[in-house]
Motif scaffolding. Structure first.
Motif, PDB file in Angstrom:
ATOM      1  N   GLY A   1       0.881  -1.210  -0.056  1.00 40.11           N
ATOM      2  CA  GLY A   1       0.037   0.070  -0.170  1.00 40.11           C
ATOM      3  C   GLY A   1       0.807   1.125  -0.240  1.00 40.11           C
ATOM      4  N   HIS A   2       1.910   1.504  -0.559  1.00 44.51           N
ATOM      5  CA  HIS A   2       2.830   2.543  -0.649  1.00 44.51           C
ATOM      6  C   HIS A   2       1.939   3.523  -1.476  1.00 44.51           C
ATOM      7  N   LYS A   3       2.274   4.748  -0.814  1.00 39.73           N
ATOM      8  CA  LYS A   3       1.311   5.929  -1.137  1.00 39.73           C
ATOM      9  C   LYS A   3       1.382   6.371  -2.565  1.00 39.73           C
ATOM     10  N   TRP A   4       2.454   6.085  -3.435  1.00 43.33           N
ATOM     11  CA  TRP A   4       2.572   6.065  -4.534  1.00 43.33           C
ATOM     12  C   TRP A   4       2.139   5.136  -5.696  1.00 43.33           C
ATOM     13  N   SER A   5       1.628   4.049  -4.831  1.00 43.85           N
ATOM     14  CA  SER A   5       1.162   2.791  -5.758  1.00 43.85           C
ATOM     15  C   SER A   5      -0.306   3.045  -6.106  1.00 43.85           C
ATOM     16  N   GLY A   6      -0.992   3.999  -5.930  1.00 42.91           N
ATOM     17  CA  GLY A   6      -2.279   4.191  -6.129  1.00 42.91           C
ATOM     18  C   GLY A   6      -3.324   3.366  -5.334  1.00 42.91           C
ATOM     19  N   LEU A   7      -2.805   2.372  -4.394  1.00 47.70           N
ATOM     20  CA  LEU A   7      -3.573   1.804  -3.632  1.00 47.70           C
ATOM     21  C   LEU A   7      -3.511   1.644  -2.168  1.00 47.70           C
ATOM     22  N   ASP A   8      -3.225   2.926  -1.923  1.00 47.57           N
ATOM     23  CA  ASP A   8      -2.910   3.227  -0.429  1.00 47.57           C
ATOM     24  C   ASP A   8      -4.372   2.925   0.392  1.00 47.57           C
ATOM     25  N   PRO A   9      -4.306   2.144   1.404  1.00 43.10           N
ATOM     26  CA  PRO A   9      -5.345   1.925   2.147  1.00 43.10           C
ATOM     27  C   PRO A   9      -6.030   3.354   2.944  1.00 43.10           C
ATOM     28  N   LYS A  10      -4.960   3.828   3.406  1.00 42.62           N
ATOM     29  CA  LYS A  10      -5.413   5.153   4.194  1.00 42.62           C
ATOM     30  C   LYS A  10      -5.888   6.155   3.175  1.00 42.62           C
ATOM     31  N   ALA A  11      -5.208   6.292   2.023  1.00 41.28           N
ATOM     32  CA  ALA A  11      -5.805   7.444   1.088  1.00 41.28           C
ATOM     33  C   ALA A  11      -7.242   7.055   0.495  1.00 41.28           C
ATOM     34  N   LEU A  12      -7.328   5.422   0.487  1.00 41.69           N
ATOM     35  CA  LEU A  12      -8.833   5.237  -0.129  1.00 41.69           C
ATOM     36  C   LEU A  12      -9.843   4.935   0.966  1.00 41.69           C
ATOM     37  N   GLY A  13      -9.248   5.310   2.336  1.00 44.40           N
ATOM     38  CA  GLY A  13     -10.567   5.376   3.375  1.00 44.40           C
ATOM     39  C   GLY A  13     -10.951   3.881   3.709  1.00 44.40           C
ATOM     40  N   ALA A  14      -9.671   2.946   3.615  1.00 38.79           N
ATOM     41  CA  ALA A  14     -10.208   1.446   4.044  1.00 38.79           C
ATOM     42  C   ALA A  14     -10.650   1.249   5.578  1.00 38.79           C
ATOM     43  N   LYS A  15     -11.605   0.422   5.399  1.00 35.73           N
ATOM     44  CA  LYS A  15     -11.921  -0.091   6.992  1.00 35.73           C
ATOM     45  C   LYS A  15     -10.940  -0.819   7.386  1.00 35.73           C
ATOM     46  N   PRO A  16     -11.011  -1.070   8.858  1.00 39.07           N
ATOM     47  CA  PRO A  16     -10.063  -1.917   9.343  1.00 39.07           C
ATOM     48  C   PRO A  16     -10.104  -3.553   8.626  1.00 39.07           C
ATOM     49  N   PRO A  17      -8.888  -4.167   8.517  1.00 35.37           N
ATOM     50  CA  PRO A  17      -9.035  -5.439   8.016  1.00 35.37           C
ATOM     51  C   PRO A  17      -9.884  -6.373   8.312  1.00 35.37           C
ATOM     52  N   LEU A  18     -10.340  -7.099   7.356  1.00 35.98           N
ATOM     53  CA  LEU A  18     -11.313  -8.150   7.655  1.00 35.98           C
ATOM     54  C   LEU A  18     -10.643  -9.426   8.266  1.00 35.98           C
ATOM     55  N   ARG A  19     -11.278  -9.614   9.369  1.00 38.55           N
ATOM     56  CA  ARG A  19     -10.803 -11.051  10.089  1.00 38.55           C
ATOM     57  C   ARG A  19     -11.996 -12.138  10.174  1.00 38.55           C
ATOM     58  N   ARG A  20     -11.331 -13.314  10.250  1.00 36.64           N
ATOM     59  CA  ARG A  20     -12.370 -14.565  10.581  1.00 36.64           C
ATOM     60  C   ARG A  20     -12.572 -14.682  11.921  1.00 36.64           C
ATOM     61  N   THR A  21     -13.796 -14.844  12.280  1.00 31.58           N
ATOM     62  CA  THR A  21     -14.245 -15.189  13.711  1.00 31.58           C
ATOM     63  C   THR A  21     -14.871 -16.649  13.753  1.00 31.58           C
ATOM     64  N   ARG A  22     -14.723 -17.205  14.701  1.00 30.31           N
ATOM     65  CA  ARG A  22     -15.585 -18.404  14.927  1.00 30.31           C
ATOM     66  C   ARG A  22     -16.982 -18.247  15.349  1.00 30.31           C
ATOM     67  N   ARG A  23     -18.034 -18.801  14.528  1.00 27.57           N
ATOM     68  CA  ARG A  23     -19.348 -18.573  14.918  1.00 27.57           C
ATOM     69  C   ARG A  23     -19.435 -19.294  16.296  1.00 27.57           C
TER      70      ARG A  23
END
Length: 586
Positions: free
Chosen positions: A554-576
């Protein structure tokens, strides 16, 4: 973290090299074929290279609209092509546009006035007796009433009327490849008569009572015949030009061996208007195969019966009559008996196409349809060069703007988009260069505009894919699974968008006439190439680069920076959580 789906997506993710190898093979094959064939540049249209473009529209008499069909249009194109190239024009283009139009493109350096007179006129078709003939290109000799030679193929011409017996004939090959090869040299010193009476028009010797003017005309005709070399295109085009139907003339034709023959022909005894109908038919009762049947009018039946009766009394080649179209001999069948039934059949080693072509020529006299000149456009080479220069500048500006946009908004992703545009440009250029020779495609100014519009269409596909990937990252996914999850949705959108563009190009190509079809063809071609490039280059390259730290980190010059895109916290798997236990059951 959500794992990428298995199956096709997983395979594409793990082996993108296969797709990249395919696109590389395609590029090498097309560019290699381009250089191997010598077609290293696209063929330029009249508006860019300079020349004359003539648009002809087929018209039909009331109640005969069905005559405007594909067969007749194709026949008209073939005849017009022979006419315009008979003027010595090289690389002239004659092609149908739509259902009723024919476009004739004549390169610069041609007498456009003469070309206009040649391509659209309904020339006369004549039946003339053959006075003498020999293979052209050999030593010049005096014309003679007799010629040695043997037929190279078998054919018969017979009357189909009840009162007339059949008679054998041997039609010679011509531009439609029927026939027999006449070989050998002319021997006697007799000369054709320019003043032969109607009762002796099949004789090649002069009348003893011929006037001095007739002798002079005969001497002039003999000199033309001796000097005529039908292997020369310019001489073929001018042979017999200006001759009246009532006068003898010289002409050229081609035999089945591909050799050009020259002829001395007597005055016309029958013309195309005397043929009521002619059809190509397959004879299932004999081994004749494809045949051409002729039906004459009332006057035509009498004239055809008279001439065949006279010809039947002579020996070869003076028992032959030549079917002459636009001054060229298209067939020269011989006759052994008078054909007075009003119907005749020419049989020989015809293919279906050859029989149909000859039948059309006989049935319609010349062009199977009447054409009206809709437009004539003349473009100088200087103007064409200026237009091409302006078009290339416009394309360069458009491409530069797209690159700037990609660099500003997508930053590192432009490393994928710009090479994709380059690959698309290479494929487009190579195909245009090859199609110029293969199908006669010419790059005109509207086609250049279509290529410029295609830049935006191709860039739009990249943007759709990139935005889908960004959406997945905003949902909290990392880059590698985001690419594989984004691809199916982006793929559907790209296919639908390109299908609409291709459909619009196809409809435009079908319903329009003239140069607009160049725009439609280029737009359709580049739309198809867009799908190829996105599937075989852009997506696999994105899969490979997603494994690089610069992008997946997610380098800021990659065009895919999560912060610049306003990404949510990473998705994690949880046991049901397990279902609560009922106290009563416990």
């Amino acid at each position: 973290m959500a794992a990428p789906k298995k199956g096709r997506s997983a395979s594409a993710q793990s082996k993108p090299g296969r797709s990249l190898a395919l696109i590389l093979i395609a590029i090498v094959a097309l560019t290699g074929g381009m250089f191997a064939s010598g077609n290293t540049t696209p063929r330029l249209g009249i508006d860019l290279a300079g020349g004359t473009s003539i648009t002809l529209r087929a018209v039909a008499e009331p109640g005969q609209e069905s005559a405007i069909n594909k067969t007749n249009m194709d026949t008209a194109v073939e005849i017009m092509n022979n006419r315009v190239n008979g003027l010595g024009v090289t690389e002239a283009e004659v092609q149908t546009q739509g259902d009723k139009n024919i476009i004739v493109n004549i390169p610069k350096g041609t007498n456009s006035k003469e070309a206009r007179q040649q391509v659209g006129t309904t020339a006369k078709l004549y039946f003339r007796p053959v006075l003498a003939t020999e293979v052209s290109g050999g030593p010049a000799t005096s014309p003679s009433p007799s010629v040695s030679g043997s037929p190279s193929g078998k054919a018969t011409e017979k009357a189909t009327g009840k009162s007339t017996p059949s008679s054998s004939a041997t039609p010679s090959a011509t531009a439609t490849s029927q026939g027999r090869a006449v070989t050998g040299a002319l021997k006697a010193d007799a000369t054709p008569s320019a003043t032969a009476s109607s009762s002796a028009k099949t004789s090649a010797s002069p009348s003893p009572n011929a006037s001095s003017s007739g002798s002079a005309a005969a001497g002039k005709l003999e000199a033309q015949y001796s000097a005529l070399d039908c292997t020369d295109k310019k001489q073929r085009a001018t042979a017999g030009r200006g001759a009246k139907s009532s006068d003898p003339t010289v002409a050229c034709g081609q035999n089945s061996a591909g050799q050009w023959q020259k002829y001395i022909l007597g005055p016309a005894e029958v013309d195309g208007t005397d043929v009521k109908n002619a059809q190509a038919r397959f004879n299932t009762q004999t081994a004749a195969g494809w045949t051409v049947t002729m039906e004459f009018t009332g006057k035509g039946s009498k004239k055809f019966g008279d001439i065949t009766g006279k010809l039947a009394k002579n020996q070869s080649p003076q028992n032959q009559f030549a079917i002459v179209l636009d001054g060229n001999v298209v067939s020269d069948p011989s006759v052994n008996q008078a054909l007075t039934g009003g119907n005749a059949e020419i049989t020989g080693s015809f293919t279906q196409q050859e029989a149909q072509s000859l039948a059309n020529m006989l049935s319609y006299g010349a062009l199977p349809l009447t054409f009206k000149e809709d437009s004539v456009t003349t473009v100088t080479a200087a103007l064409g060069g200026e237009q091409l220069h302006a078009g290339l500048i416009a394309g360069a500006i458009g491409l530069a703007l797209v690159v700037v946009y990609l660099l500003i908004f997508y930053r590192g992703l432009s490393v994928i988009a710009i090479p994709s545009l380059l690959v698309s440009a290479i494929l487009t250029y190579a195909l245009m260069s090859l199609l110029g020779e293969a199908i006669g495609f010419a790059l005109n100014l509207p086609a250049v505009c279509g290529a410029i519009v295609a830049i935006g269409i191709t860039a739009d596909s990249f943007i759709v894919f990139f935005e889908r990937i960004r959406d997945e990252i905003r949902e909290g996914r990392s880059l590698r699974p985001a690419v594989e999850r984004a691809w199916p949705r982006a793929r559907r959108t790209i296919l639908v968008s390109d299908f609409v563009s291709f459909l619009a190009a196809a409809v435009l190509f079908i319903v329009t006439v003239g140069k607009v079809q160049g725009f439609a063809f280029t737009l359709g071609l580049t739309t198809v190439l867009d799908v190829v490039v996105v599937f075989l280059f852009t997506k696999p390259l994105m899969t490979l680069l997603a494994r690089k730290r610069f992008f997946y980190g997610g380098h800021k010059w990659s065009g895919l920076d999560p912060k610049a895109l306003g990404a949510k916290p990473p998705l994690r798997r949880t046991r049901r959580p397990s279902a609560p236990v009922d106290p009563k059951e416990a």
